[in-house]
Structures are given as structure tokens and as C-alpha cells.
Motif scaffolding. Structure first.
Motif, mmCIF file in Angstrom:
data_model
loop_
_atom_site.group_PDB
_atom_site.id
_atom_site.type_symbol
_atom_site.label_atom_id
_atom_site.label_comp_id
_atom_site.label_asym_id
_atom_site.label_seq_id
_atom_site.Cartn_x
_atom_site.Cartn_y
_atom_site.Cartn_z
ATOM 1 N N LEU A 107 0.930 26.509 -26.152
ATOM 2 C CA LEU A 107 1.385 25.144 -25.880
ATOM 3 C C LEU A 107 2.777 25.206 -25.268
ATOM 4 C CD1 LEU A 107 1.147 21.976 -26.252
ATOM 5 C CD2 LEU A 107 2.375 22.316 -28.406
ATOM 6 N N LEU A 108 2.991 24.417 -24.200
ATOM 7 C CA LEU A 108 4.325 24.248 -23.620
ATOM 8 C C LEU A 108 4.548 22.749 -23.435
ATOM 9 C CD1 LEU A 108 6.807 25.866 -22.516
ATOM 10 C CD2 LEU A 108 5.855 25.434 -20.239
ATOM 11 N N ASN A 111 -3.055 16.494 -28.579
ATOM 12 C CA ASN A 111 -4.416 16.870 -28.203
ATOM 13 C C ASN A 111 -4.637 18.375 -28.177
ATOM 14 O OD1 ASN A 111 -5.947 14.284 -27.355
ATOM 15 N ND2 ASN A 111 -3.975 14.066 -26.322
ATOM 16 N N TYR A 112 -3.630 19.141 -28.577
ATOM 17 C CA TYR A 112 -3.751 20.589 -28.499
ATOM 18 C C TYR A 112 -4.948 21.095 -29.297
ATOM 19 C CZ TYR A 112 -2.733 25.575 -28.816
ATOM 20 O OH TYR A 112 -2.830 26.943 -28.739
ATOM 21 N N ALA A 113 -5.111 20.620 -30.522
ATOM 22 C CA ALA A 113 -6.202 21.114 -31.370
ATOM 23 C C ALA A 113 -7.556 20.796 -30.755
ATOM 24 C CB ALA A 113 -6.091 20.513 -32.768
ATOM 25 N N ASN A 124 3.930 19.217 -35.592
ATOM 26 C CA ASN A 124 4.414 20.505 -35.092
ATOM 27 C C ASN A 124 4.163 21.611 -36.108
ATOM 28 O OD1 ASN A 124 5.804 19.195 -32.722
ATOM 29 N ND2 ASN A 124 7.009 18.289 -34.368
ATOM 30 N N THR A 125 4.451 21.326 -37.363
ATOM 31 C CA THR A 125 4.200 22.295 -38.433
ATOM 32 C C THR A 125 2.708 22.496 -38.638
ATOM 33 O OG1 THR A 125 6.250 21.671 -39.560
ATOM 34 C CG2 THR A 125 4.568 22.758 -40.889
ATOM 35 N N GLY A 126 1.952 21.399 -38.617
ATOM 36 C CA GLY A 126 0.517 21.494 -38.829
ATOM 37 C C GLY A 126 -0.169 22.376 -37.810
ATOM 38 N N LEU A 127 0.210 22.245 -36.550
ATOM 39 C CA LEU A 127 -0.388 23.076 -35.503
ATOM 40 C C LEU A 127 -0.020 24.545 -35.678
ATOM 41 C CD1 LEU A 127 0.207 20.835 -32.347
ATOM 42 C CD2 LEU A 127 -2.000 21.388 -33.386
#
Length: 427
Positions: free
Chosen positions: A219-220, A203-205, A281-284
Motif C-alpha cells: 500500500l502507498l 479498500n486495501y483489504a 491502519n493498525t488493523g491492516l
């Protein structure tokens, strides 16, 4: 995804008795109090049993920085687990009560479950304790990522469980409420533990784009890794041990369906491979090159690994619990070996992977306090300097424990020693 069955009811009961001694009385309105927000049904938000989704905000007048914490605790794709039965079952199957953050009988433990949600934490100081804090409880059994209503009747067809895997809608609605009521954040920290570590990542994005911080965004993600698991005819569960788990949750939680997590993220993140959840992970990292992404895990995590493999790898089952742990850990190490190089390939991604601590089966570095989370051979005393470096935009850190003996003797804080003693006393 679980936090040892929500930190285990035994642990929580003993912890609550101790923590009650240090919890300050709650205020009743305004700043420095956990205010409840109930999201309306028309938002699509819901707990797993169909009751309203509630989250909690602790405001401060000191700054306009915001820290969000995604709660952890289990997951489900069958009737028993969605009803909260079993060692890795879904948290809060009966929903989130309005006083969730003012009770020591919940996983949040009055905010003391992690230093990131405790304004006056008696055990651990972190810089975000004077920020506005947001706590996102977990009640959908889908690591805050699902978008599907499922009916599970595999145990009792006469009383089926109608499960609202509404994690995605919950976070979208919560982020929208925060933007409308708090405005744009200055600095933003998005984090979570266990299932919440996964939830904070997926949900970060959404959170970052909605809150649109004016300053730094970080992000953590603690002990909720999205490991590489490519869906292809040339890959196998031997190469990628998390592949069967990912294959299970994708249809169960509607991750690939229209409006689901995968299509939504694919529209935002050009580098996302829709056939490999681990590529998120790479996408973000590539979509937000100015942000920093920190990932935490223990090499000997005995909880997330058990959840990930025990139902899908019959070869790890053994009558001797210690042998079973070793077999499960071999699969975990294989996933780690696939995961860490992909993180290290990105210039804005950090990780901190100690070997072990004798608390909560070496699951989660950021719960209660940070004792026992150091990497001694690198001179890193705990996860705290890693976190500070991440927030300060210092040189990227890739901390991995190769000395697999030193951490066994790491000193735990008095509070964790006491909690361990209490737990063992009442076994």
C-alpha cells in the motif's frame, strides 16, 4: 480529501496545454492503451449522479504485476458540494465519460497526474510503469468508501440532488472484474492520492483479497490520512481534531450501516476498533503482516487540513489568510502527533513526512513528479528512494522532517516550476 479543488481548474488548464506537447497518441486496443471498463448497474456500482461507474486498465505483456491508483478530489455531504460547487466539493459530479483517460481536461490528465499512471512519463521514472496499470476515477463524493443513497435539498428543495455514495460497491465490482479478466496478480501495488489516499487504505483489504497476489502486496497512500479519532465520552476535538469530520461522514456515507465499510472491515480485521477510523491502519498491518504499508503526507498540507477542520473548528477562522493557515496547521500537527506513533508501533508500516513544497499548497507528494519531496536531514533526496525501499522490503523507514527550513529551498523540477509560473501568471 481534495486535491486543491481537483488541482484547481486554473492549474489544470495550464498544465493541460503544456502536457499536450508530450502526450503520445493513444493506441486503439490491446496493450499499452487505457481501455475503459463500464460496470453493470446490477453490481451496485454508480457515480454520484446515478450514471455508470467506469474505470480504466492499461495492460502490458511484460509481466503479471498490477498497480492500482485511486483518484482524489473532494467529498460531499450537502447539495452544493455534491454538485461540484465550492473549494472542497466532490469531483466529477456529472460522472465519468468513456474518454476520461484520453482527455487532458480531466484530473487524470491523460494519466500524467501521477507517475504511477503514466506509461512513458516525461518527468519521473518509477518501476511500476511497465506493470499493468489500473486507474480508478472518483465520482461519488465519499472517498471511495460510501454505501448510501442520500437526497440533499438544503440549497434548492425544488431540485434536490440524489447522491449515490457508492464508492464501496464501485471498488468491489472493479476488483471482481480485474480478478475475472486478469487473473491473480504476481506483485500488487495499491495506492492513491488525496481522497484516493483514503480510498486506497479503506479498500486495501478488498482489493488484496480479491486479486490474491502470488507475490508481494504493498500500500502507498498519499496525503489521505485516516487520523485517530476515538468516539468516546472521554475524547474531544481538541485532543483529536479530525473527530468532528469523522462523526459527520459516518452517517452521511452509511459507513456504519449493514453492508457498510465499518462492518465489512470489522469482519476482516480483528484489530480494527469500530469506534476509531484511525485504527484501520493498525488493523491492516496486523491482518497482513507479510505486506508493507507506506503513508505519505506533508507537515504543512494546506488542503486536506482545510477540508478536515474549516467546517468543524470555528476557532481557526481568521481574516488574515496566513493566520488562518497557521491555526489550521496547528490542528494538523496535533493529528499527526497522534497518528505517527500508532504507525511506528507496527513492524511493517513506513511513513515519509517532509515539511513542505511550494506546489499544490503542499498537498500530495506523488502528483506530477517527486521534486521537493525529500527529507534532506536524513539524506533522502525524494519520495522515490522511500518507495523503492518499500517495494524491495528494505528496513522500515520512518522519515519525518524536523528541520523546517531546509525544504523551503528544495529545488523543484523544471516542469513544476513552469506550472507554478503559469498559475501565478494567470491569477
Amino acid at each position: 480529501m481534495p486535491v486543491r479543488r481537483r488541482l484547481s481548474s486554473r492549474w489544470l488548464a495550464r498544465a493541460s496545454a503544456l502536457l499536450a506537447l508530450v502526450v503520445l497518441p493513444a493506441a486503439h486496443a490491446g496493450y499499452f492503451n487505457w481501455d475503459m471498463v463500464e460496470l453493470p448497474p446490477e453490481s451496485g456500482a454508480s457515480c454520484g449522479n446515478g450514471t455508470p461507474y467506469r474505470f480504466f486498465v492499461n495492460r502490458t505483456p511484460l509481466n503479471h504485476n498490477v498497480s492500482l491508483t485511486f483518484e482524489g478530489g473532494g467529498a460531499c455531504w450537502d447539495q452544493d458540494a455534491c454538485e461540484g460547487k465550492g473549494p472542497y466539493s466532490a469531483s466529477n459530479p456529472n460522472g465519468i465519460p468513456p474518454d476520461y483517460m484520453h482527455s487532458l481536461q480531466t484530473m487524470a490528465a491523460g494519466g500524467l497526474v501521477t507517475p504511477f499512471t503514466s506509461r512513458l512519463d516525461p518527468f519521473q521514472k518509477v518501476r511500476t510503469q511497465d506493470w499493468t496499470m489500473v486507474y480508478l476515477p472518483y465520482c461519488t463524493g465519499d472517498v471511495h468508501a460510501g454505501s448510501k443513497v442520500s437526497v440533499y435539498d438544503d440549497v434548492d428543495p425544488s431540485a434536490p440532488r440524489v447522491q449515490h455514495h457508492a464508492g464501496l460497491a464501485n471498488i468491489r465490482a472493479a476488483a471482481s472484474w480485474l480478478r475475472s479478466n486478469l487473473g491473480r496478480a504476481d506483485d500488487l501495488l495499491v495506492g492513491g492520492f488525496s481522497a484516493g489516499g483514503v480510498g486506497s487504505t479503506v479498500n486495501y483489504a478488498t482489493v488484496r483479497d480479491t486479486l490474491a497476489p502470488k507475490g508481494k502486496s504493498t500500500l502507498l497512500a498519499d496525503s489521505g490520512p485516516l487520523f485517530n479519532a476515538p468516539r468516546a465520552s472521554t475524547t474531544s476535538s481538541t485532543q483529536y481534531p479530525s473527530l468532528p469530520l469523522h462523526q459527520k461522514i459516518r452517517p452521511a456515507w452509511g459507513l456504519d450501516e449493514p453492508g457498510g465499510m465499518i462492518p465489512r472491515l470489522a469482519a476482516r480485521l480483528p484489530a480494527l476498533d469500530v469506534n476509531n477510523l484511525g485504527s484501520l491502519n493498525t488493523g491492516l498491518a496486523r491482518a497482513y503482516p507479510q505486506d508493507r504499508f507506506g503513508y505519505l503526507a506533508f507537515e504543512t498540507d494546506n488542503v486536506f487540513s482545510g477540508f478536515s477542520y474549516l467546517d468543524f473548528h470555528p476557532e481557526v477562522h481568521a481574516s488574515d489568510p496566513e493566520v488562518q493557515k497557521q491555526l489550521v496547521n496547528q490542528l494538523w500537527r496535533t493529528d499527526l502527533a497522534n497518528w505517527l506513533p500508532t504507525l511506528a508501533a507496527e513492524a511493517n508500516v513506513d511513513y515519509h513526512v517532509p515539511f513542505f513544497r511550494d506546489f499544490n499548497d503542499a498537498h500530495c507528494l506523488s502528483i506530477v513528479d517527486f521534486s521537493g519531496t525529500g527529507v534532506e536531514e536524513l539524506g533522502v533526496a525524494s519520495v522515490l528512494p522511500f518507495f523503492d525501499n518499500l517495494m524491495d522490503r528494505g528496513p522500515v523507514q520512518r522519515n519525518y522532517e524536523t528541520d523546517q527550513v531546509s525544504d523551503l529551498s528544495q529545488t523543484l523540477s523544471p516542469i513544476i516550476q513552469l506550472l507554478n509560473w503559469l498559475e501565478n501568471l494567470f491569477v
